[in-house]
Design a protein around this motif. Sequence first.
Motif, PDB file in Angstrom:
ATOM      1  N   THR A 159      10.613  50.660  61.839  1.00  0.00           N
ATOM      2  CA  THR A 159      10.350  51.210  63.466  1.00  0.00           C
ATOM      3  C   THR A 159      10.216  49.911  64.466  1.00  0.00           C
ATOM      4  N   GLN A 160      10.402  50.319  65.357  1.00  0.00           N
ATOM      5  CA  GLN A 160      10.719  48.593  66.212  1.00  0.00           C
ATOM      6  C   GLN A 160       8.747  48.544  66.330  1.00  0.00           C
ATOM      7  N   SER A 165       6.899  42.938  60.053  1.00  0.00           N
ATOM      8  CA  SER A 165       6.636  43.026  58.639  1.00  0.00           C
ATOM      9  C   SER A 165       7.214  43.193  57.737  1.00  0.00           C
ATOM     10  N   SER A 166       6.613  42.948  56.448  1.00  0.00           N
ATOM     11  CA  SER A 166       6.963  42.741  55.495  1.00  0.00           C
ATOM     12  C   SER A 166       7.526  44.296  54.681  1.00  0.00           C
ATOM     13  N   GLY A 167       8.598  44.611  54.470  1.00  0.00           N
ATOM     14  CA  GLY A 167       9.518  45.383  53.410  1.00  0.00           C
ATOM     15  C   GLY A 167       8.539  45.986  51.945  1.00  0.00           C
ATOM     16  N   VAL A 168       8.674  44.799  51.026  1.00  0.00           N
ATOM     17  CA  VAL A 168       7.595  45.265  49.907  1.00  0.00           C
ATOM     18  C   VAL A 168       6.908  43.966  49.836  1.00  0.00           C
ATOM     19  N   ARG A 237      12.004  41.104  55.105  1.00  0.00           N
ATOM     20  CA  ARG A 237      10.886  40.853  56.538  1.00  0.00           C
ATOM     21  C   ARG A 237      11.945  40.984  57.757  1.00  0.00           C
ATOM     22  N   PRO A 238      12.203  42.161  58.527  1.00  0.00           N
ATOM     23  CA  PRO A 238      13.453  41.963  59.081  1.00  0.00           C
ATOM     24  C   PRO A 238      12.729  41.839  60.581  1.00  0.00           C
ATOM     25  N   VAL A 239      13.780  41.058  61.646  1.00  0.00           N
ATOM     26  CA  VAL A 239      13.151  39.979  62.749  1.00  0.00           C
ATOM     27  C   VAL A 239      13.934  40.891  63.730  1.00  0.00           C
ATOM     28  N   ARG A 240      13.140  40.614  64.586  1.00  0.00           N
ATOM     29  CA  ARG A 240      13.435  41.333  66.230  1.00  0.00           C
ATOM     30  C   ARG A 240      15.096  40.211  67.109  1.00  0.00           C
TER      31      ARG A 240
END
Length: 240
Positions: A159-160, A165-168, A237-240
């Motif tokens: 989510t926004q 944050s780390s996904g796994v 870890r996606p970033v904005r």
Amino acid sequence: MVEIPVVDLRLAGAQQEESARLRDACERLGCFRVSGHGVPRALQAEMKAAVRALFDLPDEAKRRNADIIAGSGYVAPSPANPLYEAFGLLDAADPADVDAFCARLDAPPRARETVKSYAEAMHELIVDVAGKVAASLGLEGHPFQDWPCQFRINRYNYTQDTVGSSGVQIHTDSGFLTVLQEDDCVGGLEVLDPATGEFVRVDPVPGSFLVNIGDVGTVPSSIDLFKLEILGSIRFRPVR
């Protein structure tokens, strides 16, 4: 900035220079991209649509994707990995396993046909990659056709508020090698550079597949296992 090597599968095995690049990628970073793989872009797109349809199923249906062996079935979000969710298919090389996976989920007809076509195409690809990796290391003619090929379909429920944050959890892959199809538009995958001990960002390249050498590929083992993933990672870890 470490760049992820790109290996043209049409040339690897046929040209000494490309085979040497493949070997160097395996030994230095343990991670590389493949182009010239022969999997149609249309099939890749259809598989992503099928993935969305499967994750839209109700929880009760998802949980029918039960483990055959520990960790081989559906993985729900958990306290350790609250953003991670995945389906599992024990052996994409076995048409009966693919049929059983689709039947347990009562997958929509279009998704069912896509999963079957994709599993077949990807098994051919992973056998090709494994053979050329082995050949680059001087192991000519090693048979991989009958090795099992675990198939995982991953989703990260960001989510926004959770972007960044780390996904796994940070991990290594347990098999010989993983072939990964990423999201073309969303980055976040990172791999460890053994030379520096730092994580390297892996940006998506549309149409390609990312290959990661797993634990079996780094030490002698009696376990023969491929792994195939849709949008999986070593660290995500996606970033904005």
